[in-house]
Design a protein around this motif. Structure first.
Motif, PDB file in Angstrom:
ATOM      1  N   VAL A  48       3.221   2.819  12.644  1.00  0.00           N
ATOM      2  CA  VAL A  48       3.779   2.105  11.493  1.00  0.00           C
ATOM      3  C   VAL A  48       5.297   2.278  11.461  1.00  0.00           C
ATOM      4  N   SER A  63       3.251  -5.714  14.562  1.00  0.00           N
ATOM      5  CA  SER A  63       2.183  -5.091  13.784  1.00  0.00           C
ATOM      6  C   SER A  63       1.640  -3.885  14.528  1.00  0.00           C
ATOM      7  N   ASP A 377       6.378   0.668   6.608  1.00  0.00           N
ATOM      8  CA  ASP A 377       6.576  -0.171   7.781  1.00  0.00           C
ATOM      9  C   ASP A 377       7.965  -0.789   7.801  1.00  0.00           C
ATOM     10  N   HIS A 419      -4.669  -2.311   8.360  1.00  0.00           N
ATOM     11  CA  HIS A 419      -3.210  -2.252   8.480  1.00  0.00           C
ATOM     12  C   HIS A 419      -2.584  -3.624   8.269  1.00  0.00           C
TER      13      HIS A 419
END
Length: 550
Positions: A48, A63, A377, A419
């Motif tokens: 992250v 991602s 993030d 996530h």
């Protein structure tokens, strides 16, 4: 060690930037274009952080799923060139603050639990530091005041206004720190610490922090900061400790601390998050997409796991018991080897073993367990103090006697999808399920699992100015709103090798007996051993000796 190609292709400039981001996210001096992020020690949490660094450095969306599917700088560079990463980077400036500051979704969830629970001492977080050496009380007092002045969230009250709960950020002068110095006789320390952990906060009228400096012997003290989770998460404690050391060094010299950069503030982060999510009523918004994902993912999910044994008798006062967990370096290495073999993270292996153990003890074949995702993030959250984590429900189906490879693949798919949709507020998930609000605090999803990676202490962390030696201490909670909470910490040697795993299985004394918790701890260990078998092995996989493989 990972095998390298004999003649790796020359990295592109972007791959070199990615390699630098890989190294920075893992605190390594450098990384090569063909270095595998997870072989270097990466995990879901550091993935992250890496995704946030890449977005900040290149302005490109990355991602956690991208990193699992393209785990080297060269592979990620190719993936970015192919345009397979969804979404768009959010580099717009922070919006101005409105006159009324509403609570973030995380704050609202914790505020509600605090209000309905009549300020029980649940959701408390502690920063405990053992101090050895000369102590200057006035310096500590000024340093802690500097901490409160730097981070608004530590001086934020959450009263109920005309339109619901809202944030009131007080000035440093309006929010004096609740700091007390206590002289303890031999044998009094444990009771004093437990007394502080047994006291909650009234978030409507007071700030979420108190500090105690306990004298436990000649030149020995314990600094105890008790903070409500509404104001901090695990990452925040590291930020606070670093800022406290900086302030202490300055105050020891009779100076005010000179901060290198202004601290990011939680109220601005909450507004930025709300803007990023958009309006859930707009079908094309990220908020609406997240809502559709969780509605489909949790369709028909059991609200509560059935634990074995008779439920304890007595009133639910939130008190918790715990089963200590300690596994040696050999088991730690086998956990990591299993993660490499199954192409997942160590946490995913742990979660698969936990779900399998619960199912084995009678919890059924559809096992929902709460996981707290970091939510950090974005590089702007590196120095942010506040509750940025968001709980998600990871649903693991254990039917069909899956092999270790199959079970960890189910966990991996669920966690990567979580996530991708982690911004959806947990409270909205509960509202969608349309269960009785009065039962929501205890009736939905009462089992949780966490895996924390601890870094070996650095000299600058433990050797403070003025001859003070500082050692962090882990304190388990005395109260809980969960039936079961598995907490496991990863320990490393200074060279980064696995050094063992420690933790606790914390259980509600009103909903889980100590015997049940012990049985679950034993089953968890057995399932971890099973997953250490080969990809084709399931319950018959090889087991470690009874001494735990130390």
């Amino acid at each position: 060690a990972p095998e390298r190609a004999s003649a790796p292709e020359a990295p592109t400039p972007r791959a070199e930037v990615l390699a630098a981001a890989f190294a920075a996210s893992l605190d390594l001096p450098s990384a090569r274009a063909d270095d595998d992020f997870f072989a270097l020690g990466g995990n879901s949490l550091s993935a992250v952080r890496l995704a946030g660094r890449v977005r900040g450095a290149l302005g490109l969306p990355v991602s956690v799923r991208d990193l699992f599917e393209a785990p080297t700088p060269a592979a990620l560079d190719r993936r970015l060139s192919e345009g397979t990463t969804p979404g768009a980077a959010d580099d717009a400036p922070s919006p101005p603050r409105p006159a009324r500051l509403p609570l973030s979704p995380a704050q609202l969830r914790l505020w509600t639990a605090n209000y309905l629970g009549e300020h029980r001492p649940t959701y408390l977080t502690t920063l405990a530091l053992d101090l050895s050496g000369p102590l200057h009380r006035a310096v500590w007092e000024r340093s802690l005041d500097d901490l409160v002045a730097r981070h608004e969230i530590l001086r934020t009250v959450l009263p109920y206004g005309p339109d619901g709960p809202e944030q009131h950020i007080l000035s440093p002068a309006e929010a004096p720190l609740d700091l007390r110095f206590l002289e303890l006789a031999p044998g009094e320390e444990r009771a004093a610490v437990e007394a502080e952990l047994a006291r909650g906060f009234d978030l409507l009228t007071g700030t979420p922090l108190r500090a105690r400096l306990l004298r436990t012997g000649p030149e020995r003290h314990l600094l105890l900061l008790v903070v409500h989770h509404v104001a901090v998460d695990g990452h925040s404690l590291g930020v606070l400790r670093g800022d406290l050391r900086h302030a202490y060094a300055a105050r020891l010299k009779g100076e005010a601390p000179r901060w290198q950069t202004p601290a990011p503030q939680y109220a601005d982060h909450a507004l930025r998050l709300a803007r990023r999510r958009g309006d859930e009523r707009d079908p094309a918004s990220p908020a609406a997409r997240d809502a559709r994902h969780w509605a489909a993912e949790l369709e028909g999910v059991p609200a509560r796991l059935t634990l074995p044994g008779e439920p304890p008798a007595g009133e639910d006062d939130g008190r918790a018991g715990q089963v200590p967990l300690s596994w040696g370096p050999r088991e730690h290495r086998l956990l990591e080897e299993a993660a490499t073999r199954y192409a997942c993270s160590p946490y995913m292996v742990l979660h698969a073993a936990f779900a399998s153990a619960l199912s084995h003890l009678g919890a059924g074949e559809d096992v929902p367990v709460v996981v707290a995702l970091s939510g950090r993030d974005d590089a702007a959250t590196d120095g942010l103090v506040g509750c940025v984590t968001n709980p998600v429900v990871l649903r693991v189906r254990t039917h069909g006697a899956p092999t270790g490879e199959e079970l960890t693949a189910r966990v991996r798919r669920g966690l990567l999808a979580a996530h991708a949709h982690q911004d959806h507020p947990y409270e909205r998930v509960l509202e969608h399920l349309d269960r009785d609000r009065a039962d929501r605090g205890r009736g939905l999803f009462t089992v949780a699992c966490s895996y924390l990676r601890t870094e070996p202490p650095r000299p600058e962390d433990t050797d403070w100015p003025g001859g003070l030696r500082v050692t962090p201490r882990v304190l388990a909670p005395t109260h809980t709103d969960q039936d079961l909470l598995l907490q496991l910490r990863d320990h490393r040697t200074p060279e980064g090798a696995p050094a063992g795993l420690t933790g606790e299985l914390i259980h509600s004394l009103a909903h889980c007996t100590p015997t049940t918790a012990l049985h679950l701890a034993d089953a968890l260990r057995a399932k971890l051993h099973e997953l250490a078998g080969g990809p084709g092995e399931g319950p018959g996989g090889r087991a470690l000796p009874a001494d735990g493989g130390r």
